[in-house]
Design a protein around this motif. Structure first.
Motif, PDB file in Angstrom:
ATOM      1  N   UNK A  62     124.500  64.034  32.223  1.00 10.86           N
ATOM      2  CA  UNK A  62     124.936  63.576  30.907  1.00 10.86           C
ATOM      3  C   UNK A  62     126.299  62.908  31.079  1.00 10.86           C
ATOM      4  N   UNK A  63     126.363  61.623  30.816  1.00 12.21           N
ATOM      5  CA  UNK A  63     127.603  60.875  31.019  1.00 12.21           C
ATOM      6  C   UNK A  63     128.603  61.142  29.897  1.00 12.21           C
ATOM      7  N   UNK A  64     129.854  60.781  30.147  1.00 16.48           N
ATOM      8  CA  UNK A  64     130.895  60.947  29.133  1.00 16.48           C
ATOM      9  C   UNK A  64     130.618  60.082  27.912  1.00 16.48           C
ATOM     10  N   UNK A  65     130.060  58.880  28.155  1.00 12.96           N
ATOM     11  CA  UNK A  65     129.725  57.993  27.037  1.00 12.96           C
ATOM     12  C   UNK A  65     128.657  58.626  26.160  1.00 12.96           C
ATOM     13  N   UNK A  66     127.663  59.240  26.791  1.00 17.64           N
ATOM     14  CA  UNK A  66     126.600  59.897  26.029  1.00 17.64           C
ATOM     15  C   UNK A  66     127.139  61.103  25.278  1.00 17.64           C
ATOM     16  N   UNK A  67     128.066  61.835  25.874  1.00 15.47           N
ATOM     17  CA  UNK A  67     128.660  62.982  25.187  1.00 15.47           C
ATOM     18  C   UNK A  67     129.399  62.538  23.916  1.00 15.47           C
ATOM     19  N   UNK A  68     130.148  61.439  24.027  1.00 21.39           N
ATOM     20  CA  UNK A  68     130.839  60.922  22.845  1.00 21.39           C
ATOM     21  C   UNK A  68     129.839  60.491  21.776  1.00 21.39           C
ATOM     22  N   UNK A  69     128.738  59.894  22.211  1.00 23.77           N
ATOM     23  CA  UNK A  69     127.708  59.452  21.263  1.00 23.77           C
ATOM     24  C   UNK A  69     127.096  60.655  20.538  1.00 23.77           C
ATOM     25  N   UNK A  70     126.817  61.729  21.276  1.00 27.50           N
ATOM     26  CA  UNK A  70     126.214  62.909  20.649  1.00 27.50           C
ATOM     27  C   UNK A  70     127.155  63.547  19.628  1.00 27.50           C
ATOM     28  N   UNK A  71     128.457  63.506  19.903  1.00 31.04           N
ATOM     29  CA  UNK A  71     129.424  64.046  18.931  1.00 31.04           C
ATOM     30  C   UNK A  71     129.411  63.218  17.651  1.00 31.04           C
ATOM     31  N   UNK A  72     129.414  61.891  17.793  1.00 30.49           N
ATOM     32  CA  UNK A  72     129.389  61.027  16.617  1.00 30.49           C
ATOM     33  C   UNK A  72     128.076  61.166  15.866  1.00 30.49           C
ATOM     34  N   UNK A  73     126.993  61.311  16.598  1.00 32.36           N
ATOM     35  CA  UNK A  73     125.696  61.460  15.943  1.00 32.36           C
ATOM     36  C   UNK A  73     125.617  62.794  15.194  1.00 32.36           C
ATOM     37  N   UNK A 115     119.807  54.239  19.921  1.00 37.45           N
ATOM     38  CA  UNK A 115     119.966  55.015  21.149  1.00 37.45           C
ATOM     39  C   UNK A 115     119.205  54.389  22.312  1.00 37.45           C
ATOM     40  N   UNK A 116     118.023  53.853  22.033  1.00 36.83           N
ATOM     41  CA  UNK A 116     117.210  53.240  23.087  1.00 36.83           C
ATOM     42  C   UNK A 116     117.898  52.019  23.681  1.00 36.83           C
ATOM     43  N   UNK A 117     118.640  51.282  22.862  1.00 35.96           N
ATOM     44  CA  UNK A 117     119.349  50.100  23.353  1.00 35.96           C
ATOM     45  C   UNK A 117     120.615  50.496  24.114  1.00 35.96           C
ATOM     46  N   UNK A 118     121.301  51.529  23.624  1.00 35.40           N
ATOM     47  CA  UNK A 118     122.554  51.940  24.260  1.00 35.40           C
ATOM     48  C   UNK A 118     122.314  52.706  25.560  1.00 35.40           C
ATOM     49  N   UNK A 119     121.226  53.480  25.613  1.00 36.55           N
ATOM     50  CA  UNK A 119     120.958  54.326  26.779  1.00 36.55           C
ATOM     51  C   UNK A 119     119.517  54.098  27.254  1.00 36.55           C
ATOM     52  N   UNK A 120     119.269  52.993  27.948  1.00 44.11           N
ATOM     53  CA  UNK A 120     117.902  52.679  28.380  1.00 44.11           C
ATOM     54  C   UNK A 120     117.341  53.666  29.410  1.00 44.11           C
ATOM     55  N   UNK A 121     118.236  54.311  30.185  1.00 48.41           N
ATOM     56  CA  UNK A 121     117.794  55.299  31.169  1.00 48.41           C
ATOM     57  C   UNK A 121     117.866  56.687  30.532  1.00 48.41           C
ATOM     58  N   UNK A 122     116.725  57.285  30.305  1.00 40.38           N
ATOM     59  CA  UNK A 122     116.666  58.568  29.608  1.00 40.38           C
ATOM     60  C   UNK A 122     115.453  59.350  30.097  1.00 40.38           C
ATOM     61  N   UNK A 123     115.392  60.655  29.842  1.00 38.70           N
ATOM     62  CA  UNK A 123     114.315  61.491  30.395  1.00 38.70           C
ATOM     63  C   UNK A 123     113.009  61.459  29.608  1.00 38.70           C
ATOM     64  N   UNK A 124     112.858  60.564  28.658  1.00 40.65           N
ATOM     65  CA  UNK A 124     111.613  60.455  27.895  1.00 40.65           C
ATOM     66  C   UNK A 124     111.239  58.982  27.779  1.00 40.65           C
ATOM     67  N   UNK A 125     109.935  58.722  27.693  1.00 38.80           N
ATOM     68  CA  UNK A 125     109.434  57.349  27.745  1.00 38.80           C
ATOM     69  C   UNK A 125     109.498  56.650  26.396  1.00 38.80           C
ATOM     70  N   UNK A 126     109.184  57.367  25.338  1.00 44.59           N
ATOM     71  CA  UNK A 126     109.121  56.778  24.008  1.00 44.59           C
ATOM     72  C   UNK A 126     109.374  57.870  22.976  1.00 44.59           C
TER      73      UNK A 126
END
Length: 240
Positions: A130-141, A208-219
Motif C-alpha cells: 500500500x503506497x503512501x499516495x494510496x494511504x492519503x487517498x483512503x483517508x480522503x475517501x 480510483x480505477x484511473x488513479x490506481x490502475x495496478x490493484x488486486x482486483x480486476x473489475x
C-alpha cells in the motif's frame, strides 16, 4: 475455510438471512408508506430489529430473545396506530448517522481510516504494498463517505420533519414549510437513498480505477467478491 464461518451467526445461512432482511426493509417500509397501514410499518420495523439481533440470537443469548419478544409485542401494539408509521421516520436518519460516525471516528489521531483498513486487508491478501499516495487517498475517501452519509441523514431528517400528516413537525401541531406526503418521503428515504449511495460508489470506483490502475482486483464485480471474502468477523469489527 474461514473458521469464523462456523461461529453462530456467521455462516452462509446467516449471511443470506441478513441480505434478505436488509433488502426487505425498504420494500416493506415503502409498502407501508403507500398504503398508510401501520401493520406493514410494524412488520418492516420488526424485520429491522431481527436484523440487528441476528448474531446474539444465533448465540442463544436470553437477553436478545427477550428484546426480540418485547419488540414484537410493542410493534404489535402500535401497529394499529399512526405511531407505527412515525417510527419508520427514524431509521433513514439514525443508521446513516451511525455509519457516518464510524467513518469519522476512524479519522481521529492514532486510528487507521476505515477505508484504509479495507484497502490494507485487500492488498495484504494479494501480497501487494500500500503506497503512501494510496494511504492519503483512503483517508480522503473515508472523510468523503462520512460527509456523504451525514448529508444523507440531514436530508432524511428534513423530510421526516416535513412529512404530513404524521411527520415530526405535524406531531407537534406545526405546519411544515415544504410538506411532503408519505409516498414522497418513502421514494426519497427508501429508494433514492440507495441510488445516491450506489451512484457515489460507482463514481468513486471510476476515479480510483484511473488513479490506481495496478490493484488486486480486476473489475467492480471482482472487487465486491474479494470484499466478501474478507469474512464476517472483519466486517463485524470494522465499525467498532
Amino acid at each position: 475455510m474461514n473458521p469464523a464461518s462456523h461461529e453462530p451467526g456467521h455462516g452462509p445461512v446467516a449471511l443470506a438471512l441478513r441480505v434478505i432482511l436488509l433488502l426487505a426493509y425498504p420494500v416493506l417500509s415503502h409498502v407501508a408508506s403507500l398504503r398508510s397501514e401501520g401493520a406493514w410499518a410494524a412488520l418492516a420495523l420488526f424485520g429491522l430489529v431481527l436484523l440487528c439481533l441476528l448474531e446474539p440470537l444465533a448465540r442463544r443469548r436470553a437477553s436478545a430473545w427477550l428484546a426480540l419478544f418485547a419488540s414484537g409485542l410493542l410493534l404489535y401494539g402500535v401497529g394499529a396506530s399512526r405511531w407505527a408509521w412515525m417510527l419508520l421516520l427514524a431509521p433513514p436518519v439514525v443508521f446513516p448517522l451511525l455509519v457516518a460516525w464510524g467513518f469519522a471516528r476512524s479519522l481521529l489521531p492514532g486510528r487507521v481510516p476505515l477505508i484504509g483498513r479495507i484497502v490494507q486487508a485487500l492488498y495484504q491478501r494479494a501480497g501487494m504494498p500500500v503506497t503512501a499516495v494510496l494511504e492519503r487517498y483512503t483517508r480522503r475517501l473515508t472523510a468523503a463517505w462520512a460527509l456523504v452519509l451525514s448529508l444523507l441523514a440531514a436530508i432524511n431528517l428534513g423530510l421526516a420533519m416535513s412529512a404530513v400528516p404524521d411527520g415530526l413537525l405535524a406531531a407537534f401541531g406545526l405546519q411544515p414549510w415544504w410538506p411532503v406526503t408519505h409516498e414522497q418521503w418513502s421514494w426519497c428515504a427508501n429508494i433514492a437513498d440507495w441510488g445516491l449511495i450506489g451512484g457515489f460508489f460507482a463514481l468513486e470506483y471510476a476515479v480510483r480505477s484511473r488513479l490506481f490502475p495496478t490493484r488486486p482486483y480486476r473489475n467492480a464485480l471482482d472487487f465486491m467478491r474479494q470484499m466478501g471474502q474478507l469474512g464476517p468477523v472483519f466486517w463485524r469489527d470494522l465499525l467498532r
